[in-house]
Design an enzyme around this catalytic site. Structure first.
Site, PDB file in Angstrom:
ATOM      1  N   GLU A  46       0.853  -1.190   0.000  1.00 39.47           N
ATOM      2  CA  GLU A  46       0.000   0.000   0.000  1.00 39.47           C
ATOM      3  C   GLU A  46       0.890   1.240   0.000  1.00 39.47           C
ATOM      4  OE1 GLU A  46      -2.993   0.169   3.095  1.00 39.47           O
ATOM      5  OE2 GLU A  46      -3.691   2.138   2.439  1.00 39.47           O
ATOM      6  N   ASN A 191     -12.211  -0.877  -0.975  1.00 40.21           N
ATOM      7  CA  ASN A 191     -11.583  -1.358   0.251  1.00 40.21           C
ATOM      8  C   ASN A 191     -12.408  -0.939   1.462  1.00 40.21           C
ATOM      9  OD1 ASN A 191      -9.137  -2.251   1.928  1.00 40.21           O
ATOM     10  ND2 ASN A 191      -9.361  -0.111   2.584  1.00 40.21           N
ATOM     11  N   GLU A 192     -12.723  -1.878   2.339  1.00 40.42           N
ATOM     12  CA  GLU A 192     -13.368  -1.587   3.634  1.00 40.42           C
ATOM     13  C   GLU A 192     -14.457  -0.524   3.490  1.00 40.42           C
ATOM     14  OE1 GLU A 192     -10.364  -0.778   6.610  1.00 40.42           O
ATOM     15  OE2 GLU A 192      -9.723  -2.865   6.613  1.00 40.42           O
ATOM     16  N   GLU A 314      -6.579  -8.863   4.087  1.00 37.42           N
ATOM     17  CA  GLU A 314      -5.721  -8.171   5.073  1.00 37.42           C
ATOM     18  C   GLU A 314      -5.811  -8.951   6.376  1.00 37.42           C
ATOM     19  OE1 GLU A 314      -6.146  -3.928   5.736  1.00 37.42           O
ATOM     20  OE2 GLU A 314      -6.589  -3.606   3.608  1.00 37.42           O
TER      21      GLU A 314
HETATM   22  O1  AHR Z   1      -3.222  -2.242   6.419  1.00 45.04           O
HETATM   23  C1  AHR Z   1      -3.472  -1.031   7.042  1.00 45.04           C
HETATM   24  C2  AHR Z   1      -4.885  -0.548   6.832  1.00 45.04           C
HETATM   25  O2  AHR Z   1      -5.757  -1.353   7.549  1.00 45.04           O
HETATM   26  C3  AHR Z   1      -5.428  -0.603   5.429  1.00 45.04           C
HETATM   27  O3  AHR Z   1      -5.097   0.507   4.678  1.00 45.04           O
HETATM   28  C4  AHR Z   1      -6.906  -0.658   5.641  1.00 45.04           C
HETATM   29  O4  AHR Z   1      -7.571  -1.319   4.603  1.00 45.04           O
HETATM   30  C5  AHR Z   1      -7.044  -1.337   6.989  1.00 45.04           C
HETATM   31  O5  AHR Z   1      -7.903  -0.651   7.821  1.00 45.04           O
END
Ligand code: AHR
Length: 525
Positions: A46, A191-192, A314
């Site tokens: 990331e 994402n999330e 993740e």
């Molecule tokens: O991995 C760190 C962060 O954790 C990521 O950016 C996010 O998707 C999650 O909350």
């Protein structure tokens, strides 16, 4: 140690007959779970802290090649056998516009990066990542921006990456010096998106609608791609993660191929035994979501495509570098790991293998410096403790996952918070031995975490499918104590080859040392 409830008679029988009180692990090649997908040994890059800049990429560094790729890091990543690499975020992706990161570097716009409070120079982008991923030999997995991004922008990114020639974004890639398409197969739809912290956070209905339309455009552009929907990552006490999962599955069941789940655990109260039980929570969540998927699959219209699988895209331990100054800027999330963290990671990997029929993707978060197995400085690097179990699994734990019988003593946990900001959990019977096994090319690979802090556990590993053959190889991850750690120039925790052992017939008796992870590889006659 909590004793099992033997009756007095049983104890007497054991002592006069000399029965073994060893723990038992039974391996039966007929009791299978499913094929292990090698993509469970994935990782994640990331644009956050020093993961990209100062991690995998450092222009001008003596340790980097002419493209800016840190060669020491590249070597360590290759040796980790990372099967799939997620990119470019994470929370970052929800304010990322991919066009900023392609074309001549000096013309790329620097942007305020709002997720982690950095200046994003955009000197590393799609093509740099793909060159690096090729060098590593890993499968790329891209996430599109479903926060501040549009469905059209997502479509154009797929066109840029996957269409050979003709439309303008395919031609743009060629102009940028990449005549061949990258053919990126795995794409996640945001994402999330259930998290209030996500830029452009949506409710389930709005996310499902946007994701379905993005999926339509992306698939029309590149029909062979596989899509991953954002499942719930919000396990805070006031959240209802499965309400989100149910809605997303109902709306996207015909469209996507995976549901993404995230999990971070921690040990903020320094309770080793509670902490070591946290992979059980991941396993419980896996089973719940597996049930939700099964229900939706009954009414899905997927043609001859596979059912939806789970992508744990993740997972990690993350609690030390998780507030205030540790959360933002150039050195965000620089967690340093110890032996107990490595044992938790081995527990996660065991859980993925035990659920190999449904978990088909998993990405440790993240690759370098940011909650990562590799840690750099400007002129050095070291391997964190959590690298070693991941490497052993990625190298050897393949094939068919076996449904293993384990009989050992257990302990009880208190009620505690699984991770920072997470809901609580409590278990009455956590087995001291956490085990998974698989069968691959005539070899049985057995992975055992001994969670006991002070005692070795004598164990009979019994083959139900014939006698063991020849020497059994053994590799162990351990350290002097549970807080043992690595640093620049210091390696207290690593994987170590042990003297091979022989079984007696179909029984291998082995003493698993306290606070250890052991991998045994055996053959049968
Ligand atoms: O991995 C760190 C962060 O954790 C990521 O950016 C996010 O998707 C999650 O909350």
């Amino acid at each position: 140690m909590k004793k099992k409830n033997f009756s007095l008679v049983a104890v007497f029988m054991v002592s006069i007959c000399g029965f073994s009180q060893n723990a038992r692990i039974k391996i039966d090649l007929d009791r299978t779970v499913g094929e292990i997908d090698e993509k469970i040994y994935g990782n994640f890059v990331e644009h956050l802290g020093r993961c990209v800049y100062g991690g995998i990429y450092e222009e001008g560094s003596e340790l980097a090649d002419e493209r800016g790729f840190r060669l020491d890091v590249l070597k360590a990543v290759k040796e980790l056998k990372v099967t799939q690499m997620r990119y470019p975020g994470g929370n970052f992706v929800s304010n990322y516009h991919w066009k900023d990161g392609v074309g001549p570097k000096n013309e790329r716009p620097p942007r305020m990066e709002l997720a982690w409070a950095r200046l994003e120079t955009n000197r590393f982008g799609t093509n740099e990542f793909m060159e690096w991923a090729h060098e590593v030999g890993t499968e790329p997995y891209f996430a599109v921006n479903m926060g501040t991004g549009t469905i059209e922008e997502a479509q154009q990114w797929v066109e840029y990456c996957n269409v050979a020639e003709g439309p303008c974004y395919a031609e743009l890639r060629k102009e940028h010096g990449y005549p061949e398409p990258w053919n990126i197969k795995y794409w996640s739809l945001g994402n999330e998106m259930d998290g209030f912290w996500q830029m452009g956070h949506l409710n389930a209905e709005d996310y499902a609608k946007k994701a379905r339309e993005a999926a339509k455009l992306m698939k029309l552009t590149s029909p062979g791609i596989k899509l991953i929907a954002a499942g719930s990552s919000n396990y805070r006490p006031d959240a209802d993660p499965n309400e989100w999962n149910v809605k997303i599955l109902a709306e996207l069941r015909d469209v996507v191929d995976y549901l993404a789940l995230h999990m971070y655990v921690g040990n903020p109260n320094d309770d080793y035994y509670n902490y070591l039980s946290t992979p059980m929570v991941l396993e419980e969540r896996t089973k719940i979501v597996k049930g939700l998927i099964a229900r939706e699959m009954e009414n899905a219209d997927r043609g001859d495509r596979d059912p939806i699988y789970i992508a744990w895209d993740e997972y990690n331990s993350w609690y030390r570098a998780r507030d205030g100054e540790y959360m933002t800027g150039e050195r965000a999330l620089e967690e340093r790991y110890n032996l107990e963290d490595a044992l938790v990671i081995a527990g996660f990997l065991n859980a993925f293998i035990r659920n190999a029929d449904i978990v088909k993707i998993a990405n440790m978060a993240q690759m370098v410096n940011v909650i990562a197995p590799i840690f750099t400085s400007e002129d050095d690097m070291f391997i964190q403790t959590i690298y070693y179990p991941l490497q052993m699994f990625a190298r050897n734990a393949h094939g068919t996952s076996l449904d293993v019988f384990v009989d050992c003593e257990t302990y009880k946990t208190e009620e505690f918070f699984v991770g920072l900001g997470e809901s609580t959990t409590q278990h009455d019977a956590v087995p001291y031995l956490d085990v998974s096994a698989s069968y691959n090319n005539d070899e049985i690979i057995i992975n055992v975490v001994n969670r006991h802090k002070d005692e070795a556990i004598a164990t009979d590993i019994i083959s139900q499918s014939g006698d063991f053959d020849g020497e059994i190889s053994i590799v162990e991850v351990n350290g002097l104590n549970i807080k043992a750690t690595n640093d620049f120039g210091k390696t207290e925790v690593k994987s170590e080859k042990k003297k091979p052992v022989m079984a007696k017939g179909n029984v291998l008796t082995y003493n698993f040392p306290a606070h250890s992870f052991t991998q045994l590889i055996a053959k049968l006659k």
